[in-house]
Enzyme design. Structure first.
Site, mmCIF file in Angstrom:
data_model
loop_
_atom_site.group_PDB
_atom_site.id
_atom_site.type_symbol
_atom_site.label_atom_id
_atom_site.label_comp_id
_atom_site.label_asym_id
_atom_site.label_seq_id
_atom_site.Cartn_x
_atom_site.Cartn_y
_atom_site.Cartn_z
ATOM 1 N N CYS A 176 0.841 -1.210 0.000
ATOM 2 C CA CYS A 176 0.000 0.000 0.000
ATOM 3 C C CYS A 176 0.876 1.260 0.000
ATOM 4 O O CYS A 176 2.015 1.234 -0.483
ATOM 5 C CB CYS A 176 -0.970 -0.012 1.175
ATOM 6 S SG CYS A 176 -2.298 1.210 1.030
ATOM 7 N N ASP A 199 -2.904 1.577 10.568
ATOM 8 C CA ASP A 199 -4.024 2.482 10.798
ATOM 9 C C ASP A 199 -4.421 2.458 12.262
ATOM 10 O O ASP A 199 -4.946 3.438 12.775
ATOM 11 C CB ASP A 199 -5.211 2.083 9.915
ATOM 12 C CG ASP A 199 -4.932 2.449 8.473
ATOM 13 O OD1 ASP A 199 -5.247 3.572 8.074
ATOM 14 O OD2 ASP A 199 -4.311 1.627 7.763
#
Ligand code: RUB
Length: 312
Positions: A128, A197
């Site tokens: 990512c 996250d």
């Protein structure tokens, strides 16, 4: 469109992407809300802030760095002795700047510590796009390290292209692979570096969907997995038993125009068990998963500020 609505829209659509970038944008949108408020009483002012906070929270449900930051700023305003709206506005601005500085400072430190882990001749695998991991690559490059990177495409939204483009521009050799080819390529890497996250109270972490394949791959071939993260991504609500909600995104991102009867699952994130983590690279240094909670309790009360079982 005002800045609050525009920010919420851009975060939802992933135009603003990654936990750090979106938290910073959300803080600025909250500051803006305070700045343009026409409220005449403290109650009305706080309720405007609460509304803005809820709108921003709802954009992406798996983002505690944003939640911790906004909750801290609003709680500061709520609990202050000020009644005058201009005083409250200033307070929101000062608290906002304070949190933004903390986030930037943390990113700088994590980038430095993670960058130091990269040695000459190494190949680092990433998934990512994490601005923190990119910071580590930038730090290593600036310190003259010669290394290469393997990155995934990160379907369905291709955040890997952002990672690859930035590395190309930095002059770091990078190979992009398709997500379904991780297990064939992970053995070519010396270590994995990914962002996060969210960190839970049992020290698991959440990151982009696909991270689980990468983490199991690293375990299988015996290379370390480092999670490069600000400790403020800790979700205090998990201490009160909250099960982390994994954001589910629109099936259209996977296949626009798919047959109506077809069920398509499009989760944004994976949850990784702490056993898969070699260490968290944080603003407090490279630390074992077991130590994260102690450090947060000891030094980072602002992260848990205002969180309670009621907020679940
Ligand atoms: C981005 C992603 C990143 C983390 C950390 O997902 O999973 O690894 O957010 O990023 P998405 P950072 O593209 O869905 O936002 O290190 O920049 O905070």
């Amino acid at each position: 469109m005002d800045l609050l609505k525009k920010t919420a829209k851009d975060i939802k659509s992933i135009k603003i992407q990654g936990a750090t970038n979106l938290a910073e944008a959300a803080i600025k949108a909250l500051e803006y809300t305070a700045k343009i408020s026409k409220a005449k009483t403290k109650n009305n002012f706080i309720s405007e802030l609460e509304k803005a906070k809820s709108l921003l929270y709802a954009t992406r449900p798996t983002e505690p760095l944003m939640r911790n930051s906004l909750r801290f700023i609003v709680a500061n305003a709520k609990e202050s002795k000020f009644e005058d709206i201009d005083d409250l506005r200033k307070l929101v601005s000062v608290a906002g700047k304070d949190v933004l500085n903390k986030i930037e400072d943390a990113k700088k430190k994590v980038s430095e510590f993670a960058g130091n882990k990269i040695e000459n001749g190494m190949t680092v695998f990433t998934h990512c796009h994490s601005s923190t991991v990119m910071g580590a690559f930038r730090h290593a490059k600036l310190h003259g390290k010669k290394f290469s990177v393997i990155c995934t495409e990160s379907r369905p939204l291709f955040q890997g292209r952002k990672t690859a483009t930035e590395l190309v521009n930095m002059g770091v050799p990078v190979t992009m692979i398709i997500d379904s080819n991780v297990s064939a390529h992970i053995k070519k890497a010396d270590m994995v570096m990914v962002g996060a996250d969210l960190i839970t109270s049992d020290m698991n972490f959440v990151n982009k969907v696909g991270t689980q394949n990468v983490a199991y791959g690293a375990k299988r071939v015996g290379i370390p997995l480092y999670v490069c993260t600000d400790l403020a991504k800790f979700d205090p609500e998990t201490m009160f038993g909250k099960t982390e909600e994994i954001e589910q995104r629109s099936p259209d991102e996977v296949w626009k125009g798919a047959p109506k009867q077809l069920k398509i699952l499009n989760p944004a994130f994976d949850l990784m068990a702490r056993e898969l983590v070699t260490a968290y690279i944080t603003q407090e240094g490279v630390i074992a998963p077991e130590s994260v909670l102690d450090i947060i309790n000891e030094k980072y009360s602002w992260i848990t500020y205002g969180a309670s079982p009621k907020s679940i």
